[in-house]
Write an enzyme that holds these catalytic residues in place. Structure first.
Site, short mmCIF file in Angstrom:
data_model
loop_
_atom_site.label_atom_id
_atom_site.label_comp_id
_atom_site.label_asym_id
_atom_site.label_seq_id
_atom_site.Cartn_x
_atom_site.Cartn_y
_atom_site.Cartn_z
N GLU A 114 0.82 -1.21 0.00
CA GLU A 114 0.00 0.00 0.00
C GLU A 114 0.85 1.26 0.00
O GLU A 114 0.32 2.38 0.02
CB GLU A 114 -0.94 -0.01 1.21
CG GLU A 114 -2.11 -0.96 1.05
CD GLU A 114 -1.68 -2.42 0.96
OE1 GLU A 114 -2.09 -3.08 -0.02
OE2 GLU A 114 -0.93 -2.88 1.84
N ASN A 172 -0.72 -7.87 -4.08
CA ASN A 172 -1.35 -6.99 -5.05
C ASN A 172 -0.34 -6.07 -5.73
O ASN A 172 0.65 -5.67 -5.14
CB ASN A 172 -2.42 -6.13 -4.37
CG ASN A 172 -1.84 -5.25 -3.27
OD1 ASN A 172 -1.56 -5.73 -2.18
ND2 ASN A 172 -1.64 -3.97 -3.54
N ASP A 219 -7.48 -5.63 -5.25
CA ASP A 219 -6.59 -5.92 -4.12
C ASP A 219 -6.73 -7.37 -3.64
O ASP A 219 -6.80 -7.64 -2.44
CB ASP A 219 -6.83 -4.96 -2.95
CG ASP A 219 -5.84 -5.21 -1.81
OD1 ASP A 219 -4.65 -5.41 -2.08
OD2 ASP A 219 -6.27 -5.24 -0.64
#
Length: 601
Positions: A194, A278, A320
């Site tokens: 992230e 991801n 994701d």
């Protein structure tokens, strides 16, 4: 104390002079003795199965709490303790304290290790300050700290044997995953997808912490450790620099594909298996292409790191659906022939079974009927789309080349299963899978990369799957060869704990409300439940001491599902959408940090 120290090394082959052989032989012996729980999954194969059967389906109803231990830390407690002989090793979330407890003396603390870490690492830890546990090898306890420091502690004294830094929190790299010891090496992943971190797996030499090799998830072949002609994907060579050609420009340099899940190892094939996560950013329109090799199952040579085969489950991920969940290794008959299998329950909602030697795809089926983003995986080996999921256009998050606000996507970003590990029983030949029964609305937006800052590019909201039992989880039994659910137990909230199967014909798991549950391995009948002080996101384990079998679990609500409670968040869109979805959890549990140990009277 002398007895305690001797049991730590009780199976070591002291005559072996080579450090690698010593470490491998000792750990093999410890894992082979079910009295211990010497690895996070109990063994190299990630089956989370124990041959202990003193506690069984007939007497599990009589379980009582034997003793408890407060870790002194709140936030989410994932992973499980280790037991080596007469010593139990317990870890905590940040600040990542390690305790050695004397099982001969009511769990008295033999030693305690508390690292000094910069608390500024906390804001760059996605989805709580969790740590998924310790590893053991060569007389050392291995800790992977939040700040990415890997520390080897003398199992007898807690003294630091060696220490190495695996990443840089200043650019978003953090450590949440458990280390894994296979052969003479410690395997370490990295978190931070992230934040635009480029994922990697690193092998350190167990003896002294020197780096043996590092393989990245994307980049040139020299970084990914791929042979363009010999590394295969579904039986075909991957080709030159496949980890670059499927990305636009230099996007691969901040491409995600982090590696914070559970690893497994086949000593006979000398292959290490794991998944990559991801791609970054979550906004798919900013990274056209298949984004290889994010969302991928990897098989790497233990000694060199060179990839033998790969399989990308969700090319050009739009939701994701991290591919980091555990790879479970079993030997079963397929179409009347014995096969070496690998089974993986992906965040994307599909349960995969592959031949772990060749990477051949054998099964790809939905393990939650609510999954709707894809109609299925193309299993025609002659098709140009062989192995690819067929995406339902309605649930794509970018349509006609534009960002698209998409509603009703199942599963949600936390997947039909997140990192909470499944178990497998060789007696029933079934997998026991803790699942999330959750859907989402997904709003992508454009985001610029700045090192150390969030690089998400999406706003989410989560809710229970519609037209179902109204809850957010199920605990299921799965036939990995047939690719079907055998039985399913509905739960009010996601089942975020790791499962445990035993020779006693029972399966244990924990719930977010805090219950430890035991069910029949054959039909799922509830046999026992006990509510611990806080929600369970830890993994159930078992061991034997002084002739008695014990079952143990960490409770302490948190993780992605419990991030609202753990971090005191109230905005329903916070926690990447989980706060609103799990708002009702606060009625059933509160923060905690406790080990609870059960046994028969």
């Amino acid at each position: 104390m002398r007895k305690i120290l001797s049991t730590v090394c009780m199976t070591a082959f002291m005559a072996l002079s080579v450090g690698a052989a010593y470490a491998d032989a000792e750990l093999d012996g410890l894992i082979g003795d079910a009295k211990n729980w010497a690895a996070q999954a109990g063994n190299y194969s990630n089956t989370r199965y124990s041959t202990l059967n003193q506690i069984n389906k007939d007497n599990v109803k009589d379980l009582k709490v034997s003793w408890t231990f407060s870790t002194g830390v709140l936030r989410g407690h994932e992973g499980s303790p280790l037991v080596i002989g007469d010593v139990m090793y317990v870890h905590t979330p940040f600040p990542n304290i390690v305790y050695a407890l004397d099982l001969n003396n009511d769990g008295a603390i033999l030693w305690k290790y508390q690292p000094t870490q910069d608390p500024n690492v906390i804001p760059v830890m996605c989805c709580d300050t969790v740590n998924r546990g310790l590893a053991y090898g060569d007389g050392k306890i291995i800790l992977h700290q939040a700040d990415t420091t890997v520390v080897a502690l003398d199992a007898k004294t807690g003294a630091v044997a060696w220490s190495v830094k695996n990443g840089d929190p200043a650019i978003g790299e953090t450590g949440t995953s458990a280390p894994h010891v296979f052969g003479d090496k410690v395997f370490i992943g990295i978190s931070g997808g992230e934040f635009g971190v480029r994922g990697s797996i690193t092998a350190y030499n167990l003896k002294d912490g020197t780096k043996a090799w590092r393989g990245y998830s994307m980049g040139p072949d020299s970084d990914t450790l791929m042979d363009p002609e010999k590394t295969t994907a579904l039986g075909k060579p991957v080709g030159k620099d496949s980890g670059i050609s499927t990305w636009e420009g230099d996007q691969w340099k901040i491409g995600g594909g982090t590696t914070w899940g559970w690893y497994s190892y086949d000593p006979a094939l000398n292959l290490v298996y794991y998944g990559s996560g991801n791609p970054s950013t979550w906004n798919p329109s900013q990274r056209p292409g298949d984004n290889k090799w994010s969302m991928t199952i990897w098989a790497r040579d233990l000694n060199t790191g060179v990839a033998k085969w790969v399989y990308q489950m969700t090319p050009h991920d739009e939701w994701d659906y991290d591919g980091i969940n555990e790879m479970i290794l079993t030997d079963q008959d397929v179409d009347g022939k014995p096969r070496k299998l690998l089974t993986h329950f992906d965040r994307n909602g599909f349960g995969y079974t592959l031949d772990r030697e060749s990477g051949e795809l054998l099964v790809a089926q939905k393990y939650d009927p609510a999954v709707n983003w894809s109609t299925g995986v193309d299993m025609d080996k002659n098709s140009p789309n062989y192995g690819r999921p067929a995406v339902v256009a309605q649930y794509s998050t970018h349509q006609n080349g534009e960002d698209t606000n998409t509603t009703g996507v199942c599963p949600a970003a936390l997947g039909s299963k997140d990192q909470q590990p499944a178990a497998y029983s060789p007696k029933t030949k079934l997998f026991y899978v803790p699942t999330n029964h959750v859907c989402m609305d997904y709003e992508p937006f454009r985001v610029s990369y700045t090192a150390g800052q969030p690089y998400v590019g999406a706003t989410l909201s989560m809710y229970p799957a519609p037209n179902s039992h109204g809850g957010m989880g199920n605990f299921i039994a799965w036939d990995g060869v047939a690719g079907k659910i055998v039985w399913s137990l509905p739960e009010q909230f996601s089942v975020w704990s790791g499962a445990l199967a035993t020779d006693g014909d029972i399966v244990f798991y924990g719930t977010l409300e805090g219950y430890l549950k035991a069910v029949s391995a054959t039909d799922g009948t509830l046999l026992y439940k006990f509510k611990t002080p806080s929600g369970i996101i830890g993994n159930v384990m078992t061991y034997e001491h002084a002739g008695k079998q014990y079952v143990s679990v960490l409770s302490g609500v948190g993780g992605w599902a419990g991030i609202g409670l753990a971090a005191g968040l109230t905005d329903p869109n916070a926690g990447l959408g989980a706060v609103g979805g799990y708002a009702g959890l606060s009625k059933y549990t509160a923060l905690g940090g406790q080990l609870t140990v059960f046994t028969l009277p």
